[in-house]
Design a protein around this motif. Structure first.
Motif, PDB file in Angstrom:
ATOM      1  N   LEU A   1     -26.121 -23.141   7.174  1.00  0.00           N
ATOM      2  CA  LEU A   1     -25.939 -21.929   6.375  1.00  0.00           C
ATOM      3  C   LEU A   1     -26.561 -22.095   4.988  1.00  0.00           C
ATOM      4  O   LEU A   1     -27.284 -21.215   4.507  1.00  0.00           O
ATOM      5  CB  LEU A   1     -24.457 -21.587   6.266  1.00  0.00           C
ATOM      6  N   GLY A   2     -26.283 -23.234   4.348  1.00  0.00           N
ATOM      7  CA  GLY A   2     -26.850 -23.471   3.019  1.00  0.00           C
ATOM      8  C   GLY A   2     -28.372 -23.522   3.054  1.00  0.00           C
ATOM      9  O   GLY A   2     -29.054 -22.909   2.229  1.00  0.00           O
ATOM     10  N   THR A   3     -28.924 -24.246   4.035  1.00  0.00           N
ATOM     11  CA  THR A   3     -30.379 -24.339   4.158  1.00  0.00           C
ATOM     12  C   THR A   3     -30.987 -22.973   4.440  1.00  0.00           C
ATOM     13  O   THR A   3     -32.025 -22.609   3.874  1.00  0.00           O
ATOM     14  CB  THR A   3     -30.745 -25.329   5.284  1.00  0.00           C
ATOM     15  N   GLY A   4     -30.342 -22.198   5.315  1.00  0.00           N
ATOM     16  CA  GLY A   4     -30.838 -20.857   5.608  1.00  0.00           C
ATOM     17  C   GLY A   4     -30.828 -19.957   4.392  1.00  0.00           C
ATOM     18  O   GLY A   4     -31.781 -19.206   4.141  1.00  0.00           O
ATOM     19  N   LEU A   5     -29.762 -20.018   3.610  1.00  0.00           N
ATOM     20  CA  LEU A   5     -29.679 -19.207   2.391  1.00  0.00           C
ATOM     21  C   LEU A   5     -30.761 -19.593   1.394  1.00  0.00           C
ATOM     22  O   LEU A   5     -31.383 -18.730   0.748  1.00  0.00           O
ATOM     23  CB  LEU A   5     -28.296 -19.376   1.752  1.00  0.00           C
ATOM     24  N   ILE A   6     -31.009 -20.885   1.265  1.00  0.00           N
ATOM     25  CA  ILE A   6     -32.011 -21.357   0.313  1.00  0.00           C
ATOM     26  C   ILE A   6     -33.420 -20.983   0.775  1.00  0.00           C
ATOM     27  O   ILE A   6     -34.249 -20.521  -0.017  1.00  0.00           O
ATOM     28  CB  ILE A   6     -31.860 -22.878   0.103  1.00  0.00           C
ATOM     29  N   LEU A   7     -33.689 -21.143   2.083  1.00  0.00           N
ATOM     30  CA  LEU A   7     -35.007 -20.770   2.592  1.00  0.00           C
ATOM     31  C   LEU A   7     -35.231 -19.262   2.459  1.00  0.00           C
ATOM     32  O   LEU A   7     -36.321 -18.811   2.097  1.00  0.00           O
ATOM     33  CB  LEU A   7     -35.150 -21.203   4.047  1.00  0.00           C
ATOM     34  N   ASN A   8     -34.205 -18.475   2.716  1.00  0.00           N
ATOM     35  CA  ASN A   8     -34.298 -17.031   2.538  1.00  0.00           C
ATOM     36  C   ASN A   8     -34.617 -16.689   1.086  1.00  0.00           C
ATOM     37  O   ASN A   8     -35.453 -15.818   0.805  1.00  0.00           O
ATOM     38  CB  ASN A   8     -32.989 -16.363   2.981  1.00  0.00           C
ATOM     39  N   TRP A   9     -33.963 -17.388   0.149  1.00  0.00           N
ATOM     40  CA  TRP A   9     -34.212 -17.147  -1.283  1.00  0.00           C
ATOM     41  C   TRP A   9     -35.657 -17.508  -1.640  1.00  0.00           C
ATOM     42  O   TRP A   9     -36.327 -16.760  -2.367  1.00  0.00           O
ATOM     43  CB  TRP A   9     -33.239 -17.961  -2.123  1.00  0.00           C
ATOM     44  N   LEU A  10     -36.153 -18.644  -1.126  1.00  0.00           N
ATOM     45  CA  LEU A  10     -37.520 -19.067  -1.429  1.00  0.00           C
ATOM     46  C   LEU A  10     -38.533 -18.049  -0.909  1.00  0.00           C
ATOM     47  O   LEU A  10     -39.483 -17.679  -1.623  1.00  0.00           O
ATOM     48  CB  LEU A  10     -37.795 -20.438  -0.808  1.00  0.00           C
ATOM     49  N   ILE A  11     -38.345 -17.595   0.333  1.00  0.00           N
ATOM     50  CA  ILE A  11     -39.276 -16.620   0.905  1.00  0.00           C
ATOM     51  C   ILE A  11     -39.194 -15.300   0.146  1.00  0.00           C
ATOM     52  O   ILE A  11     -40.209 -14.682  -0.172  1.00  0.00           O
ATOM     53  CB  ILE A  11     -38.965 -16.408   2.405  1.00  0.00           C
ATOM     54  N   ARG A  12     -37.971 -14.871  -0.156  1.00  0.00           N
ATOM     55  CA  ARG A  12     -37.768 -13.594  -0.838  1.00  0.00           C
ATOM     56  C   ARG A  12     -38.413 -13.597  -2.233  1.00  0.00           C
ATOM     57  O   ARG A  12     -38.911 -12.580  -2.712  1.00  0.00           O
ATOM     58  CB  ARG A  12     -36.277 -13.296  -0.946  1.00  0.00           C
ATOM     59  N   HIS A  13     -38.390 -14.761  -2.888  1.00  0.00           N
ATOM     60  CA  HIS A  13     -38.964 -14.864  -4.238  1.00  0.00           C
ATOM     61  C   HIS A  13     -40.399 -15.394  -4.204  1.00  0.00           C
ATOM     62  O   HIS A  13     -40.938 -15.806  -5.227  1.00  0.00           O
ATOM     63  CB  HIS A  13     -38.073 -15.740  -5.122  1.00  0.00           C
ATOM     64  N   GLN A  14     -40.985 -15.370  -2.997  1.00  0.00           N
ATOM     65  CA  GLN A  14     -42.407 -15.661  -2.785  1.00  0.00           C
ATOM     66  C   GLN A  14     -42.812 -17.062  -3.233  1.00  0.00           C
ATOM     67  O   GLN A  14     -43.899 -17.287  -3.755  1.00  0.00           O
ATOM     68  CB  GLN A  14     -43.261 -14.585  -3.489  1.00  0.00           C
ATOM     69  N   HIS A  15     -41.898 -18.023  -2.988  1.00  0.00           N
ATOM     70  CA  HIS A  15     -42.232 -19.431  -3.152  1.00  0.00           C
ATOM     71  C   HIS A  15     -42.655 -19.994  -1.802  1.00  0.00           C
ATOM     72  O   HIS A  15     -42.410 -19.383  -0.757  1.00  0.00           O
ATOM     73  CB  HIS A  15     -41.032 -20.207  -3.692  1.00  0.00           C
ATOM     74  N   ARG A  16     -43.274 -21.157  -1.798  1.00  0.00           N
ATOM     75  CA  ARG A  16     -43.709 -21.773  -0.548  1.00  0.00           C
ATOM     76  C   ARG A  16     -42.489 -22.037   0.346  1.00  0.00           C
ATOM     77  O   ARG A  16     -41.511 -22.636  -0.101  1.00  0.00           O
ATOM     78  CB  ARG A  16     -44.450 -23.079  -0.842  1.00  0.00           C
ATOM     79  N   SER A  17     -42.568 -21.619   1.615  1.00  0.00           N
ATOM     80  CA  SER A  17     -41.412 -21.743   2.522  1.00  0.00           C
ATOM     81  C   SER A  17     -41.388 -23.126   3.156  1.00  0.00           C
ATOM     82  O   SER A  17     -41.570 -23.287   4.362  1.00  0.00           O
ATOM     83  CB  SER A  17     -41.459 -20.658   3.598  1.00  0.00           C
ATOM     84  N   GLU A  18     -41.145 -24.130   2.335  1.00  0.00           N
ATOM     85  CA  GLU A  18     -41.028 -25.521   2.778  1.00  0.00           C
ATOM     86  C   GLU A  18     -39.705 -26.092   2.270  1.00  0.00           C
ATOM     87  O   GLU A  18     -39.224 -25.707   1.207  1.00  0.00           O
ATOM     88  CB  GLU A  18     -42.207 -26.354   2.255  1.00  0.00           C
ATOM     89  N   LEU A  19     -39.164 -27.026   3.038  1.00  0.00           N
ATOM     90  CA  LEU A  19     -37.829 -27.535   2.738  1.00  0.00           C
ATOM     91  C   LEU A  19     -37.816 -29.013   2.354  1.00  0.00           C
ATOM     92  O   LEU A  19     -36.757 -29.631   2.321  1.00  0.00           O
ATOM     93  CB  LEU A  19     -36.908 -27.307   3.945  1.00  0.00           C
TER      94      LEU A  19
END
Length: 400
Positions: free
Chosen positions: A118-136
């Motif tokens: 859940l935490g990783t999903g929320l963070i990845l969603n935030w990165l994509i939404r704010h147009q940062h590179r979608s890497e973890l």
């Protein structure tokens, strides 16, 4: 500048949450296992079953994550999971009853899933939404830091404190981690657009790809769980390596810290599936090397294993986020169900083998063999991907 600062805080929340739920709540058990066997009367087979209960909790959490689409509910459960991670850690020091230990290992597994998925999903969603590179890669350094930190903490504390006191001290550390992990992650945005106004759309793979992908990830789960859970106990029983298990576990954790960032760069150059093949092969070597005997092979094995098991996890979960940018935790949960089933079966089988032979080492041979099967399955995935892409290209070229 402000946006970059916000990005660092979000990534910091993710790192600290993983140190808490994966390091303190989950992996502290590995270096404490020999101490609990020596001081609290925990048997060899029971040690395996406690690990299995932990992974049963993780699997239950993964199943729950796969069924949840609402971002607000995911955010709420993520925060509850942080609290549960601390509570389950405290509770391990409050009993010597195997039944209650099993209960609390299960609960700790639930908290691990909340932070990891859940935490990783929320963070990845935030990165994509704010147009940062979608890497973890940066996010997943928290797992390696958690493993290494717990290894160092247990090694240092063992000079003065018994197993019970160490669980209590780790709980206090967990509280310190919980506060920024909670505060630095902002509430989720439920719209389907990025901050730049672009629509976020899912592009899932076909059913055949998903079935083979989950089978390959199951194999990775088996390869991971045996070494991650029993490596300290295995190394301590090898001739001439008594007491060196904690050092090996420390190297394992330290190698995992930069690994995901390295695998992000590798994936950019050779692609995600090619990277998975390489990761699986190197992980097999890491699993088997400690059995060669001697400290150097054990340390090299830990280096390879730590750098590659977490690399595989990062690659798979990043792929899940790219297929489902609007709801990454949904596919992450499905993939982790496969990984979680392996994490239940692996420790249980290893504990059963150990009960007959007095050592967890046979589990490493089983884990390496299963990883070899997983490598073949990832190669099969490459063929499926080529066929699916060709079919999409043909469909796109057909006249309307």
């Amino acid at each position: 500048m402000r946006e970059q600062m916000q990005r660092m805080k979000v990534l910091g929340a993710g790192i600290l949450s993983l140190i808490l739920v994966m390091g303190v709540a989950r992996f502290a058990y590995t270096p404490l296992l020999p101490l609990m066997q020596a001081q609290a009367g925990l048997g060899v087979a029971e040690g395996g079953w406690l690990a299995a209960w932990n992974y049963a909790g993780y699997l239950t959490g993964a199943l729950t994550a796969s069924l949840i689409s609402d971002l607000v509910l995911k955010d709420r459960l993520y925060r509850i999971g942080l609290v549960v991670a601390v509570v389950s850690t405290v509770a391990m020091g409050l009993t010597t009853d195997v039944f209650w230990w099993s209960v609390w290992r299960f609960v700790a597994g639930l908290s691990s899933a909340s932070g990891m998925l859940l935490g990783t999903g929320l963070i990845l969603n935030w990165l994509i939404r704010h147009q940062h590179r979608s890497e973890l890669g940066i996010h997943f350094t928290g797992i390696g830091l958690g493993i290494a930190g717990c290894a160092v903490a247990v090694w240092v504390m063992s000079q003065w404190f018994d197993w019970r006191t160490q669980w209590f001290i780790l709980s206090g550390l967990g509280v310190l981690l919980l506060i920024p992990a909670w505060r630095w992650l902002p509430p989720p945005d439920r719209t389907s657009f990025t901050v730049g106004g672009q629509k976020m759309e899912d592009n899932p793979p076909g059913p055949a790809f998903m079935r083979v992908f989950m089978a390959a990830y199951f194999c990775a789960g088996v390869g991971y769980v045996v070494s991650a859970t029993f490596i300290v106990a295995i190394v301590n029983k090898l001739p001439g390596l008594e007491g060196r298990g904690a050092l090996v576990f420390l190297v394992l954790g330290l190698s995992a810290v930069p690994a995901c960032i390295v695998w992000d760069f590798i994936a950019r150059r050779i692609g995600y599936l090619n990277s998975l093949v390489l990761s699986y092969v190197l992980q097999i070597a890491g699993i088997l090397l400690p059995l060669a005997g001697g400290l150097a092979p054990a340390l090299l094995g830990a280096l390879l294993f730590g750098g590659n098991f977490i690399g595989a996890v990062s690659l798979v979960l990043t792929m899940a986020g790219r297929y489902y940018p609007t709801r990454p935790a949904k596919m992450m949960g499905k993939m982790t169900i496969a990984y979680g089933v392996a994490q239940i079966l692996g420790p249980a089988v290893t504990g059963w083998l150990a009960a007959g032979r007095g050592s967890y080492a046979d589990g490493l041979y089983v884990a390496a063999a299963v990883m070899a099967v997983g490598t073949v399955l990832v190669l099969v995935l490459k063929g499926i991907e080529v066929r699916e892409n060709a079919a999409i290209a043909v469909a796109g070229s057909d006249p309307v």
